[in-house]
Design a protein around this motif. Structure first.
Motif, PDB file in Angstrom:
ATOM      1  N   MET A 131      66.569  74.388 -10.453  1.00 35.98           N
ATOM      2  CA  MET A 131      66.554  73.906  -8.932  1.00 35.98           C
ATOM      3  C   MET A 131      65.229  73.190  -8.564  1.00 35.98           C
ATOM      4  SD  MET A 131      66.763  77.121  -6.204  1.00 35.98           S
ATOM      5  CE  MET A 131      68.120  77.732  -6.922  1.00 35.98           C
ATOM      6  N   ILE A 132      65.394  72.249  -7.763  1.00 41.91           N
ATOM      7  CA  ILE A 132      64.211  71.551  -7.091  1.00 41.91           C
ATOM      8  C   ILE A 132      63.932  71.468  -5.820  1.00 41.91           C
ATOM      9  CG2 ILE A 132      63.874  70.329  -9.312  1.00 41.91           C
ATOM     10  CD1 ILE A 132      64.921  67.968  -7.848  1.00 41.91           C
ATOM     11  N   HIS A 133      63.001  71.434  -5.068  1.00 47.03           N
ATOM     12  CA  HIS A 133      62.647  71.543  -3.750  1.00 47.03           C
ATOM     13  C   HIS A 133      62.866  69.960  -3.408  1.00 47.03           C
ATOM     14  CE1 HIS A 133      60.326  71.744   0.290  1.00 47.03           C
ATOM     15  NE2 HIS A 133      61.133  73.020   0.143  1.00 47.03           N
ATOM     16  N   VAL A 134      63.608  69.638  -2.704  1.00 41.10           N
ATOM     17  CA  VAL A 134      63.828  68.209  -2.187  1.00 41.10           C
ATOM     18  C   VAL A 134      63.267  67.919  -0.745  1.00 41.10           C
ATOM     19  CG1 VAL A 134      65.586  67.804  -3.769  1.00 41.10           C
ATOM     20  CG2 VAL A 134      66.107  68.387  -1.710  1.00 41.10           C
ATOM     21  N   ALA A 135      63.239  69.030   0.170  1.00 40.47           N
ATOM     22  CA  ALA A 135      62.608  68.685   1.439  1.00 40.47           C
ATOM     23  C   ALA A 135      62.508  69.847   2.217  1.00 40.47           C
ATOM     24  CB  ALA A 135      63.721  67.753   2.427  1.00 40.47           C
ATOM     25  N   GLY A 136      61.578  69.912   3.222  1.00 46.14           N
ATOM     26  CA  GLY A 136      61.375  71.151   3.908  1.00 46.14           C
ATOM     27  C   GLY A 136      60.907  70.675   5.408  1.00 46.14           C
ATOM     28  N   LEU A 137      61.141  71.384   6.240  1.00 48.08           N
ATOM     29  CA  LEU A 137      60.438  71.248   7.706  1.00 48.08           C
ATOM     30  C   LEU A 137      59.978  72.463   8.122  1.00 48.08           C
ATOM     31  CD1 LEU A 137      63.604  69.140   9.633  1.00 48.08           C
ATOM     32  CD2 LEU A 137      61.128  68.331   8.904  1.00 48.08           C
ATOM     33  N   PRO A 138      58.906  72.564   8.783  1.00 48.69           N
ATOM     34  CA  PRO A 138      58.458  73.471   9.709  1.00 48.69           C
ATOM     35  C   PRO A 138      59.246  74.012  10.869  1.00 48.69           C
ATOM     36  CG  PRO A 138      57.025  71.657  10.152  1.00 48.69           C
ATOM     37  CD  PRO A 138      58.164  71.275   9.170  1.00 48.69           C
ATOM     38  N   LYS A 139      58.954  75.223  11.305  1.00 45.36           N
ATOM     39  CA  LYS A 139      59.838  75.611  12.408  1.00 45.36           C
ATOM     40  C   LYS A 139      59.288  74.860  13.574  1.00 45.36           C
ATOM     41  CE  LYS A 139      58.758  80.140  12.265  1.00 45.36           C
ATOM     42  NZ  LYS A 139      58.652  81.455  12.823  1.00 45.36           N
TER      43      LYS A 139
ATOM     44  N   GLY B  60      66.000  81.438  19.724  1.00 44.18           N
ATOM     45  CA  GLY B  60      66.678  80.502  20.080  1.00 44.18           C
ATOM     46  C   GLY B  60      67.414  80.001  18.815  1.00 44.18           C
ATOM     47  N   PHE B  61      67.654  78.519  18.845  1.00 47.05           N
ATOM     48  CA  PHE B  61      68.240  77.868  17.814  1.00 47.05           C
ATOM     49  C   PHE B  61      67.907  76.635  17.501  1.00 47.05           C
ATOM     50  CE2 PHE B  61      71.620  77.514  20.900  1.00 47.05           C
ATOM     51  CZ  PHE B  61      71.940  76.247  20.756  1.00 47.05           C
ATOM     52  N   VAL B  62      68.052  75.955  16.122  1.00 47.29           N
ATOM     53  CA  VAL B  62      67.601  74.479  16.074  1.00 47.29           C
ATOM     54  C   VAL B  62      69.048  73.699  15.466  1.00 47.29           C
ATOM     55  CG1 VAL B  62      65.972  72.946  14.925  1.00 47.29           C
ATOM     56  CG2 VAL B  62      65.290  75.317  15.526  1.00 47.29           C
ATOM     57  N   VAL B  63      69.133  72.544  15.961  1.00 49.20           N
ATOM     58  CA  VAL B  63      70.239  71.957  15.294  1.00 49.20           C
ATOM     59  C   VAL B  63      69.511  70.660  14.581  1.00 49.20           C
ATOM     60  CG1 VAL B  63      72.151  70.279  16.021  1.00 49.20           C
ATOM     61  CG2 VAL B  63      71.632  72.194  17.473  1.00 49.20           C
ATOM     62  N   TYR B  64      69.814  70.752  13.283  1.00 45.32           N
ATOM     63  CA  TYR B  64      69.319  69.912  12.480  1.00 45.32           C
ATOM     64  C   TYR B  64      70.400  68.916  11.911  1.00 45.32           C
ATOM     65  CZ  TYR B  64      65.727  73.596  11.498  1.00 45.32           C
ATOM     66  OH  TYR B  64      64.798  74.115  11.534  1.00 45.32           O
ATOM     67  N   ASP B  65      69.932  67.567  11.832  1.00 42.17           N
ATOM     68  CA  ASP B  65      70.857  66.565  11.086  1.00 42.17           C
ATOM     69  C   ASP B  65      70.467  66.563   9.515  1.00 42.17           C
ATOM     70  OD1 ASP B  65      71.738  64.130   9.992  1.00 42.17           O
ATOM     71  OD2 ASP B  65      71.394  63.039  11.705  1.00 42.17           O
ATOM     72  N   ILE B  66      71.610  66.833   8.851  1.00 44.52           N
ATOM     73  CA  ILE B  66      71.300  66.804   7.459  1.00 44.52           C
ATOM     74  C   ILE B  66      72.302  65.883   6.743  1.00 44.52           C
ATOM     75  CG2 ILE B  66      70.578  69.253   7.327  1.00 44.52           C
ATOM     76  CD1 ILE B  66      73.582  69.889   6.713  1.00 44.52           C
ATOM     77  N   SER B  67      72.398  64.720   7.334  1.00 52.82           N
ATOM     78  CA  SER B  67      73.286  63.642   6.742  1.00 52.82           C
ATOM     79  C   SER B  67      72.572  63.046   5.512  1.00 52.82           C
ATOM     80  CB  SER B  67      73.517  62.647   7.707  1.00 52.82           C
ATOM     81  OG  SER B  67      72.524  62.245   8.304  1.00 52.82           O
ATOM     82  N   ASP B  68      71.346  63.101   5.349  1.00 54.05           N
ATOM     83  CA  ASP B  68      70.796  62.891   4.252  1.00 54.05           C
ATOM     84  C   ASP B  68      69.899  64.137   3.772  1.00 54.05           C
ATOM     85  OD1 ASP B  68      69.004  62.068   2.357  1.00 54.05           O
ATOM     86  OD2 ASP B  68      67.949  60.552   3.419  1.00 54.05           O
ATOM     87  N   PRO B  69      70.136  65.067   2.854  1.00 53.90           N
ATOM     88  CA  PRO B  69      69.418  66.004   2.631  1.00 53.90           C
ATOM     89  C   PRO B  69      68.274  66.184   2.622  1.00 53.90           C
ATOM     90  CG  PRO B  69      71.614  66.208   1.699  1.00 53.90           C
ATOM     91  CD  PRO B  69      71.610  64.992   2.149  1.00 53.90           C
ATOM     92  N   THR B  70      67.691  64.961   1.792  1.00 50.93           N
ATOM     93  CA  THR B  70      66.290  64.814   1.280  1.00 50.93           C
ATOM     94  C   THR B  70      65.464  64.607   2.538  1.00 50.93           C
ATOM     95  OG1 THR B  70      66.536  62.337   0.821  1.00 50.93           O
ATOM     96  CG2 THR B  70      67.102  64.441  -0.779  1.00 50.93           C
ATOM     97  N   ARG B  71      66.149  64.301   3.722  1.00 51.03           N
ATOM     98  CA  ARG B  71      65.342  63.713   4.995  1.00 51.03           C
ATOM     99  C   ARG B  71      65.982  64.459   6.113  1.00 51.03           C
ATOM    100  NH1 ARG B  71      62.774  57.861   4.707  1.00 51.03           N
ATOM    101  NH2 ARG B  71      62.260  57.828   2.648  1.00 51.03           N
ATOM    102  N   PRO B  72      66.103  65.903   6.247  1.00 50.62           N
ATOM    103  CA  PRO B  72      66.436  66.641   7.300  1.00 50.62           C
ATOM    104  C   PRO B  72      65.750  66.314   8.747  1.00 50.62           C
ATOM    105  CG  PRO B  72      65.542  67.979   5.994  1.00 50.62           C
ATOM    106  CD  PRO B  72      65.506  66.741   5.140  1.00 50.62           C
ATOM    107  N   SER B  73      66.060  66.184   9.821  1.00 51.83           N
ATOM    108  CA  SER B  73      65.537  65.972  11.141  1.00 51.83           C
ATOM    109  C   SER B  73      65.963  66.978  12.083  1.00 51.83           C
ATOM    110  CB  SER B  73      65.583  64.523  11.617  1.00 51.83           C
ATOM    111  OG  SER B  73      66.898  64.386  11.658  1.00 51.83           O
TER     112      SER B  73
END
Length: 471
Positions: free
Chosen positions: A53-61, A89-102
């Protein structure tokens, strides 16, 4: 996570502004949250090891959820979005492009644990640390406060940029985890609430606590959700360490569930969601804390996890050995007059960790390869492991992703809380770092990329049959 279930309370979280139930919540949009800098750490990307497996993206809290005690927790998926739970609480992420989550939105609503399930436009959120009231801004109170609120919060997430608080439902001992159970009539659904550790000192959590709570949610009026049953799963009291359940995974298509209940593992008949029935019970002297469970796609096998040390211990060591803090794999035999669980083997990730890395079996999901049994799993600071379970007597690791210790000098809780496969990628909720996205490279797992789901709650397990996804 097992040990920190909030029965002792904790200081109030960092709050911005708030309103009561139904009020607009505090939201920080992607432009701000996605650029927030991660907290300083000792473990660096230079210390990563990976195979298959490879790491393709990451976002800090996001900043409002990055307090020291605001752990990232569980995940749920809906369409092109991921919901990440957090103690605050919670976070809503857009993962439509898994390599660029927001980050789409961040909701600050402290309550501890933050276990999440999603159903259409509804989000269910576990509160396991008592608050002075139901509103998001209520401060923490002691577990001895009879007016303290714990239980389930319900949010409307139809507008992902602006989730709305709909209702709160109190449950005895709060909600450490929650499990979505669909209703047959299409007009109601149910939420199983698991909690534990009662005390005579706690007015809202007195022993014995050998039950779960069942919340019924009218889909046309979710604000009217209420507890409709409290099934007693342990009329004889269960094992000495059983004081409730930690987590339940239902498999609606097969009408069964696996309940991990501290000292006991249960197989349940949930064909009537309001009245689950115990089919079989197992115990294991090597298991300290029955934590969670996952079925194979054919429901012929179930994987139970043992959270030895409550998630904060360094138990992936040579001294602890391969049979504690591990998975226990059981066959599910439903061919006779009674259903039975039969032990097959243990699995523990084969890479020893240091004494400053909390590491133990934790949350995972199937990788949907039709006709095969592959499992991806989090191990806190042990990272993420990919396991071939096709032969339940001889499970073997076929891939992993592992960082170095968060702090090489001190044992501190960190690492991957949950790791789940969804629509071609693995998403890992890292307690301190944030969200990681991993891509599997083993060719045996390639068929999983063709299985597309519209919604996924790992504790409400779907079946899958191939490129068209689950029914």
């Amino acid at each position: 996570m097992g040990g920190g279930n909030g029965r002792g309370g904790r200081p109030p979280g960092v709050l911005l502004r708030w309103g009561g139930v139904g009020a607009t919540l505090v939201l920080l949009l992607a432009a701000t949250a996605a650029t927030a800098a991660p907290r300083a750490r000792a473990g660096t990307e230079d210390e990563v090891t990976a195979e298959g497996m490879i790491h393709v993206a990451g976002l800090p809290k996001p900043t409002p959820l990055d307090r020291e005690a605001a752990f990232n927790s569980d995940l749920a998926f809906t369409g092109d979005h991921l919901i990440g739970g957090n103690y605050d609480g919670f976070v809503v992420y857009d993962i439509s492009d898994p390599t660029r989550p927001s980050v789409v939105s961040t909701v600050v609503c402290p309550g501890g644990q933050g276990d999440v399930s999603v159903s259409g436009d509804l989000l269910y959120f576990s509160v396991d640390y008592p608050r002075a009231g139901e509103e998001c801004g209520a401060p923490a109170v002691a577990t001895t406060d009879p007016d303290g609120f714990e239980g389930i919060r319900i949010f409307d997430i139809s507008d992902k940029e602006n989730p709305q608080y709909v209702a709160a439902v109190r449950t005895d001992c709060g909600s450490h985890t929650n499990t979505l159970v669909p209703g047959e009539d299409g007009e109601h659904e149910y939420v199983y609430v698991s909690s534990y550790s009662p005390s005579e000192r706690f007015p809202n959590c007195r022993p014995p606590h050998d039950k779960i709570a069942v919340i019924e949610v009218p889909l046309a009026d979710p604000a009217a959700a209420r507890v409709v049953a409290e099934p007693m799963l342990f009329p004889d009291g269960g094992a000495d360490s059983t004081t409730g359940c930690h987590d339940i995974t239902v498999y609606p298509e097969h009408g069964i569930a696996a309940a991990a209940c501290l000292g006991d593992g249960l197989l349940l008949d949930v064909s009537d969601p309001v009245a689950p029935q115990v089919l079989d019970r197992v115990r294991d002297p090597n298991f300290a804390f029955w934590h969670s469970a996952t079925f194979t796609n054919d429901a012929g096998t179930v994987i139970f996890t043992d959270e030895l040390g409550g998630g904060s211990g360094a138990v992936c060591t040579e001294e602890i050995g391969p049979e504690r803090g591990a998975n226990a794999i059981y066959s599910v035999d439903r061919s006779g007059d009674r259903s039975e669980l039969r032990f097959r083997s243990y699995y523990k990730m084969p890479r020893h960790q240091t004494e400053t890395e909390n590491c133990v079996a934790h949350n995972g999901s199937l990788i949907p390869v039709p006709g095969q049994d592959f499992f991806v799993q989090s191990w806190y600071q042990g990272g993420v492991s990919v396991i071939d379970l096709t032969d339940p007597d001889r499970p073997v690791e076929i891939g992993h992703f592992d960082r170095g210790p968060w702090d090489p000098q001190t044992l501190r809780t960190a690492g991957s809380w949950s790791a789940y496969h969804y629509n071609g990628h693995v998403y890992s909720s890292d307690i301190r770092r944030g969200l990681d996205v991993l891509r599997l490279t083993d060719p045996r797992l390639e068929p999983a990329r063709e299985v597309v789901m519209e919604e996924f709650n790992p504790q409400s397990q779907p079946s899958f049959s191939g490129p068209e996804g689950h029914p």
